[in-house]
Design a protein around this motif. Structure first.
Motif, PDB file in Angstrom:
ATOM      1  N   GLN A  73      13.649  22.167  15.024  1.00  0.00           N
ATOM      2  CA  GLN A  73      12.318  22.017  15.621  1.00  0.00           C
ATOM      3  C   GLN A  73      12.287  20.856  16.607  1.00  0.00           C
ATOM      4  O   GLN A  73      11.738  20.973  17.706  1.00  0.00           O
ATOM      5  CB  GLN A  73      11.273  21.806  14.519  1.00  0.00           C
ATOM      6  N   ALA A  74      12.915  19.750  16.237  1.00  0.00           N
ATOM      7  CA  ALA A  74      12.954  18.590  17.139  1.00  0.00           C
ATOM      8  C   ALA A  74      13.731  18.912  18.409  1.00  0.00           C
ATOM      9  O   ALA A  74      13.345  18.496  19.508  1.00  0.00           O
ATOM     10  CB  ALA A  74      13.584  17.401  16.416  1.00  0.00           C
ATOM     11  N   ALA A  75      14.826  19.663  18.273  1.00  0.00           N
ATOM     12  CA  ALA A  75      15.633  20.015  19.444  1.00  0.00           C
ATOM     13  C   ALA A  75      14.887  20.936  20.392  1.00  0.00           C
ATOM     14  O   ALA A  75      14.917  20.749  21.615  1.00  0.00           O
ATOM     15  CB  ALA A  75      16.938  20.677  18.994  1.00  0.00           C
ATOM     16  N   VAL A  76      14.206  21.939  19.849  1.00  0.00           N
ATOM     17  CA  VAL A  76      13.441  22.864  20.692  1.00  0.00           C
ATOM     18  C   VAL A  76      12.324  22.130  21.412  1.00  0.00           C
ATOM     19  O   VAL A  76      12.104  22.319  22.613  1.00  0.00           O
ATOM     20  CB  VAL A  76      12.878  24.028  19.850  1.00  0.00           C
ATOM     21  N   GLU A  77      11.616  21.280  20.684  1.00  0.00           N
ATOM     22  CA  GLU A  77      10.521  20.526  21.311  1.00  0.00           C
ATOM     23  C   GLU A  77      11.063  19.596  22.392  1.00  0.00           C
ATOM     24  O   GLU A  77      10.478  19.476  23.483  1.00  0.00           O
ATOM     25  CB  GLU A  77       9.764  19.731  20.252  1.00  0.00           C
ATOM     26  N   ALA A  78      12.174  18.927  22.117  1.00  0.00           N
ATOM     27  CA  ALA A  78      12.771  18.025  23.107  1.00  0.00           C
ATOM     28  C   ALA A  78      13.242  18.793  24.342  1.00  0.00           C
ATOM     29  O   ALA A  78      13.104  18.323  25.476  1.00  0.00           O
ATOM     30  CB  ALA A  78      13.936  17.258  22.484  1.00  0.00           C
ATOM     31  N   PHE A  79      13.810  19.994  24.123  1.00  0.00           N
ATOM     32  CA  PHE A  79      14.268  20.809  25.243  1.00  0.00           C
ATOM     33  C   PHE A  79      13.108  21.226  26.135  1.00  0.00           C
ATOM     34  O   PHE A  79      13.192  21.174  27.371  1.00  0.00           O
ATOM     35  CB  PHE A  79      14.996  22.051  24.728  1.00  0.00           C
ATOM     36  N   ALA A 190      15.495  30.318  28.326  1.00  0.00           N
ATOM     37  CA  ALA A 190      14.623  29.415  29.065  1.00  0.00           C
ATOM     38  C   ALA A 190      15.418  28.546  30.034  1.00  0.00           C
ATOM     39  O   ALA A 190      14.955  28.224  31.128  1.00  0.00           O
ATOM     40  CB  ALA A 190      13.838  28.535  28.094  1.00  0.00           C
ATOM     41  N   ALA A 191      16.649  28.168  29.644  1.00  0.00           N
ATOM     42  CA  ALA A 191      17.487  27.351  30.526  1.00  0.00           C
ATOM     43  C   ALA A 191      17.835  28.113  31.801  1.00  0.00           C
ATOM     44  O   ALA A 191      17.879  27.536  32.890  1.00  0.00           O
ATOM     45  CB  ALA A 191      18.761  26.933  29.802  1.00  0.00           C
ATOM     46  N   ALA A 192      18.092  29.410  31.663  1.00  0.00           N
ATOM     47  CA  ALA A 192      18.403  30.217  32.847  1.00  0.00           C
ATOM     48  C   ALA A 192      17.192  30.319  33.766  1.00  0.00           C
ATOM     49  O   ALA A 192      17.321  30.284  34.993  1.00  0.00           O
ATOM     50  CB  ALA A 192      18.855  31.606  32.418  1.00  0.00           C
ATOM     51  N   ALA A 193      16.005  30.433  33.163  1.00  0.00           N
ATOM     52  CA  ALA A 193      14.788  30.563  33.961  1.00  0.00           C
ATOM     53  C   ALA A 193      14.412  29.263  34.655  1.00  0.00           C
ATOM     54  O   ALA A 193      13.876  29.262  35.762  1.00  0.00           O
ATOM     55  CB  ALA A 193      13.634  31.037  33.080  1.00  0.00           C
ATOM     56  N   THR A 194      14.688  28.138  34.004  1.00  0.00           N
ATOM     57  CA  THR A 194      14.315  26.841  34.562  1.00  0.00           C
ATOM     58  C   THR A 194      15.461  26.153  35.301  1.00  0.00           C
ATOM     59  O   THR A 194      15.265  25.101  35.903  1.00  0.00           O
ATOM     60  CB  THR A 194      13.821  25.903  33.443  1.00  0.00           C
ATOM     61  N   ARG A 195      16.643  26.733  35.188  1.00  0.00           N
ATOM     62  CA  ARG A 195      17.847  26.143  35.789  1.00  0.00           C
ATOM     63  C   ARG A 195      18.119  24.733  35.254  1.00  0.00           C
ATOM     64  O   ARG A 195      18.542  23.840  35.970  1.00  0.00           O
ATOM     65  CB  ARG A 195      17.744  26.130  37.326  1.00  0.00           C
ATOM     66  N   THR A 196      17.843  24.567  33.973  1.00  0.00           N
ATOM     67  CA  THR A 196      18.165  23.314  33.279  1.00  0.00           C
ATOM     68  C   THR A 196      19.234  23.613  32.249  1.00  0.00           C
ATOM     69  O   THR A 196      19.408  24.745  31.821  1.00  0.00           O
ATOM     70  CB  THR A 196      16.923  22.737  32.562  1.00  0.00           C
ATOM     71  N   GLY A 197      19.951  22.605  31.843  1.00  0.00           N
ATOM     72  CA  GLY A 197      20.990  22.810  30.839  1.00  0.00           C
ATOM     73  C   GLY A 197      20.389  23.030  29.462  1.00  0.00           C
ATOM     74  O   GLY A 197      19.428  22.364  29.074  1.00  0.00           O
ATOM     75  N   ALA A 198      20.909  24.004  28.735  1.00  0.00           N
ATOM     76  CA  ALA A 198      20.467  24.231  27.360  1.00  0.00           C
ATOM     77  C   ALA A 198      21.339  23.430  26.406  1.00  0.00           C
ATOM     78  O   ALA A 198      22.515  23.206  26.687  1.00  0.00           O
ATOM     79  CB  ALA A 198      20.538  25.719  27.020  1.00  0.00           C
ATOM     80  N   PRO A 199      20.789  23.000  25.286  1.00  0.00           N
ATOM     81  CA  PRO A 199      21.571  22.179  24.342  1.00  0.00           C
ATOM     82  C   PRO A 199      22.528  23.007  23.495  1.00  0.00           C
ATOM     83  O   PRO A 199      22.344  23.185  22.301  1.00  0.00           O
ATOM     84  CB  PRO A 199      20.477  21.535  23.488  1.00  0.00           C
ATOM     85  N   PHE A 200      23.548  23.544  24.150  1.00  0.00           N
ATOM     86  CA  PHE A 200      24.534  24.322  23.413  1.00  0.00           C
ATOM     87  C   PHE A 200      25.391  23.409  22.537  1.00  0.00           C
ATOM     88  O   PHE A 200      25.670  22.274  22.891  1.00  0.00           O
ATOM     89  CB  PHE A 200      25.451  25.080  24.384  1.00  0.00           C
ATOM     90  N   SER A 201      25.834  23.940  21.409  1.00  0.00           N
ATOM     91  CA  SER A 201      26.749  23.186  20.564  1.00  0.00           C
ATOM     92  C   SER A 201      27.946  24.031  20.145  1.00  0.00           C
ATOM     93  O   SER A 201      28.824  23.545  19.453  1.00  0.00           O
ATOM     94  CB  SER A 201      26.022  22.669  19.310  1.00  0.00           C
ATOM     95  N   ALA A 202      27.974  25.304  20.546  1.00  0.00           N
ATOM     96  CA  ALA A 202      29.073  26.177  20.125  1.00  0.00           C
ATOM     97  C   ALA A 202      30.423  25.628  20.566  1.00  0.00           C
ATOM     98  O   ALA A 202      31.409  25.738  19.859  1.00  0.00           O
ATOM     99  CB  ALA A 202      28.866  27.581  20.680  1.00  0.00           C
ATOM    100  N   GLY A 203      30.473  25.025  21.765  1.00  0.00           N
ATOM    101  CA  GLY A 203      31.727  24.479  22.260  1.00  0.00           C
ATOM    102  C   GLY A 203      31.850  22.992  22.056  1.00  0.00           C
ATOM    103  O   GLY A 203      32.823  22.377  22.494  1.00  0.00           O
TER     104      GLY A 203
END
Length: 277
Positions: A73-79, A190-203
């Motif tokens: 929840q904190a990560a989504v809100e921060a994003f 949302a990152a693609a729509a806003t052209r901002t980086g998404a907080p990925f952690s898979a890599g």
């Protein structure tokens, strides 16, 4: 910052003062906690299959799920807030749902040539579920508890009038994984729509010790510690919560240690006293 309600012709230049996306950190930690929850769940299942209660590992699983939910929840809100900062779009409300809906405006500012961005009905439902769980876990007031209960009853996940304990049993590793995966998917979109980086952690790199049990939660490490201490002193006194799993294993006849509960005197708390069997 100024409030903007229409698309801008030119993408705003981010203010160099605001250059740290905290969502990255919290989402990575959420994924670590989700993985730990899965480990604990597997260990609890193995304990139950071996004739043990599995209660201690289940408790650790639930702890990790709680951490996952709060961090997601904190990560989504921060994003979402990060997208508003990048768009130089001031939102006149601190309410999470309001700020989430306003990402439509920030997306239009940051990517004016793209189609209008809207959250899907499924994503809106996830925001509601996520917020209710986070408030239940973090606020713990009557309203927060009742609002979560209403959502769970409506979704058929809890019976009418379910107690807090019944709701807490829904905090499983499966739930933690679903929250992480859903949050990753919606933030990616949302990152693609806003052209901002998404907080990925898979890599992202996860240190081995992030997924390892702390020493007193690892049964093998605890037994080694006890044997080392008992080899010198013959007796050791440790806190009850550190020894709950050790006693569970002893009852199954697996360990050559002996545990005895000693009641406290004169209002002092009781303790487990461990000796060699």
């Amino acid at each position: 910052m100024t409030t903007t309600t229409s698309s801008a012709a030119v993408r705003p230049t981010p203010d160099p003062m605001y250059n740290v996306d905290l969502a990255q950190v919290m989402f990575r930690r959420a994924e670590v906690e989700s993985r730990r929850a899965a480990q604990y769940a597997a260990e609890a299942a193995r304990d139950r299959a071996g004739g043990l209660s599995g209660m201690e590992r289940r408790a650790r699983e639930r702890d990790a799920v709680i951490s996952t939910v709060v961090l997601v929840q904190a990560a989504v809100e921060a994003f979402i807030n990060w997208a508003h900062i990048q768009a130089d779009n001031t939102i006149g409300s601190s309410n999470f749902d309001v700020r989430a809906k306003k990402i439509t405006t920030s997306a239009a500012i940051l990517n004016p040539d793209a189609d209008a961005f809207e959250w899907t009905a499924e994503e809106d439902a996830f925001f509601t579920e996520l917020t209710k769980w986070r408030n239940f876990l973090g606020h713990s007031d009557t309203k927060a508890r009742n609002r979560l209960r209403e959502v769970l009853v409506e979704r058929g996940e809890a019976p009418e009038g379910a107690s807090d304990a019944v709701m807490a049993e829904l905090l499983t590793a499966t739930m933690a994984a679903r929250f992480v995966d859903t949050a990753r998917a919606l933030m990616s979109r949302a990152a693609a729509a806003t052209r901002t980086g998404a907080p990925f952690s898979a890599g992202a790199w996860h240190a081995p010790d992030e997924l390892a049990d702390p020493p007193l939660e690892d049964p093998a490490a605890l037994r080694a510690l006890l044997r080392a201490v008992l080899g010198r002193r013959g007796w050791a006194v440790l806190r009850a919560d550190d020894l709950s799993r050790e006693l569970d294993l002893q009852r199954a006849g697996r360990i050559g240690l002996r545990a005895q509960w000693r009641r406290g005197k004169r209002r002092r708390p009781g303790r487990w006293v461990i000796g060699r069997g």
